[in-house]
Design a protein around this motif. Structure first.
Motif, short mmCIF file in Angstrom:
data_model
loop_
_atom_site.label_atom_id
_atom_site.label_comp_id
_atom_site.label_asym_id
_atom_site.label_seq_id
_atom_site.Cartn_x
_atom_site.Cartn_y
_atom_site.Cartn_z
N GLU A 36 0.75 -1.06 0.00
CA GLU A 36 0.07 0.05 -0.14
C GLU A 36 0.88 1.25 0.06
OE1 GLU A 36 -3.70 0.35 2.86
OE2 GLU A 36 -2.21 1.96 3.35
N PRO A 37 0.58 2.26 -0.78
CA PRO A 37 -0.86 2.45 -1.48
C PRO A 37 -0.93 1.76 -2.64
CG PRO A 37 0.81 4.64 -1.41
CD PRO A 37 1.49 3.36 -1.01
N CYS A 38 -2.32 1.38 -2.77
CA CYS A 38 -2.62 0.24 -3.85
C CYS A 38 -3.84 0.70 -4.55
CB CYS A 38 -2.76 -1.15 -3.15
SG CYS A 38 -3.94 -1.16 -1.99
N MET A 43 -8.48 -3.75 -1.13
CA MET A 43 -8.90 -4.00 0.23
C MET A 43 -10.47 -4.29 0.30
SD MET A 43 -10.61 -2.68 3.09
CE MET A 43 -10.53 -0.83 3.24
N ALA A 55 -2.35 -4.77 5.05
CA ALA A 55 -1.62 -3.59 4.35
C ALA A 55 -0.22 -3.85 4.62
CB ALA A 55 -2.06 -2.26 4.42
N SER A 57 2.95 -1.16 4.28
CA SER A 57 3.21 0.03 3.60
C SER A 57 4.55 0.09 3.12
CB SER A 57 3.35 1.23 4.88
OG SER A 57 2.14 1.15 5.45
N ASP A 267 -4.96 9.32 0.09
CA ASP A 267 -5.54 8.30 1.04
C ASP A 267 -6.61 7.56 0.44
OD1 ASP A 267 -7.54 10.41 0.96
OD2 ASP A 267 -7.88 10.17 3.04
N GLY A 270 -5.34 4.02 0.32
CA GLY A 270 -5.13 3.57 1.67
C GLY A 270 -4.39 4.41 2.39
#
Ligand SMILES: Cc1ncc(COP(=O)(O)O)c(C=O)c1O
Length: 305
Positions: A36-38, A43, A55, A57, A267, A270
């Protein structure tokens, strides 16, 4: 190499293939790791399949690649699946061969199944060729490889993708596909065949053009004070906006309302995307130039820490 009849399933985009893979693999409570970010659907896709999302990071200093040690730290006895997406939406991040090998070793050691979403694999801008985890020792039998026509062929609305996996996994996905979707649209399959047989030069032309747009966008973002590393693939830049002391959501909303420029708050991909903004450069060069001028105007009104 996959056997067309027993190891390849044609789907309604990678979206359907992701859903099928998760639903076919998971028992309630199984943990699914992803970097993540993904992409926004990972999710929720895990939750809808009664799995538990975990997740891991990634960060700008590592070019948003997944580090084997970070993956290892997220493992428990309930870990069942690892989802990979390189090049990555939203960061454009890619993974170096050593890290990919390290991750493959962990997957074999911990008996993880890998879902690798390689929808951006043709869109690479560094000199490294794209390498799939499926090509590494011990991985073919534990990997579901997903690909589709939405990105490299710019055929998003055709809704066509495919999953490649060993026959037992393909059969498990087929059980859901045949009752939920029946088949992917025949018209889109005919168009995709044409793209595969005769589209390579168009893909290369687009790749070269995206490469130019990436270089332009990253240069301009850095010039106007939005710190941005140069992403190795996909068609997104992911600048760091933490210096402006605003949430990514406020930044994106104010940019939209004051300048009519649309970017996605980090965001949305994620919690580890907070403090970043996804800027897509899959649009005309003139539009990008104008957008960057407006972003410069916007940024000049903000205080910096
Ligand atoms: C990483 C990733 N996977 C899957 C998808 C969905 O692809 P498709 O249009 O084939 O359903 C997208 C679309 O943005 C994506 O970025």
């Amino acid at each position: 190499q996959y056997a067309p009849a027993s190891e390849i399933l044609v789907t309604v985009g990678v979206s359907e293939a992701l859903d099928l893979a998760l639903r076919a693999l998971l028992n309630p409570g199984d943990e699914v790791l992803y970097h993540e970010p993904c992409y926004v659907s990972y999710m929720p896709g895990v939750v809808l399949a009664h799995g538990v999302p975990v997740a891991v990071s990634t960060n700008i200093e590592d070019g948003f690649g997944l580090k084997p040690e970070a993956l290892e730290a997220g493992l428990t006895e309930k870990s069942r699946v690892l989802m990979l997406n390189f090049p990555t939406n939203p960061t454009g991040g890619v993974i170096c061969p050593e890290d990919l090998e390290g991750i493959a070793r962990i997957c074999v050691e911990h008996d993880l199944i890998v879902i690798t979403d390689e929808i951006y694999s043709e869109l690479r801008y560094d000199d490294e060729p794209h390498r799939s985890i499926v090509s590494l020792p011990g991985m073919r039998e534990r990997t579901i490889l997903l690909h589709g026509f939405s990105k490299a062929f710019a055929m998003t609305g055709f809704r066509l993708g495919y999953a490649c996996a060993p026959a037992p996994l393909t059969e498990a996905m087929m059980k859901i596909h045949q009752y939920s979707m029946l088949c992917a649209p025949m018209t889109s399959q005919a168009a995709a065949l044409e793209a595969l047989e005769n589209g390579a030069s168009s893909v290369e032309r687009m790749r070269v053009s995206y490469h130019e747009r990436r270089d332009f966008m990253v240069r301009r973002l850095n010039e106007i004070g939005m710190k941005c590393s140069s992403p190795g693939g996909a068609f997104y830049a992911f600048p760091d906006i933490r210096a402006f002391g605003m949430s990514s959501r406020d930044f994106a909303m104010e940019l939209l309302e004051s300048q009519n420029v649309a970017a996605v708050p980090g965001d949305a991909f994620g919690p580890s995307g907070e403090g970043f903004l996804r800027c897509c450069y899959a649009t005309a060069f003139e539009q990008l130039k104008e957008a960057l001028e407006r972003m410069e105007r916007f940024v000049s009104t903000l205080a910096r820490s």
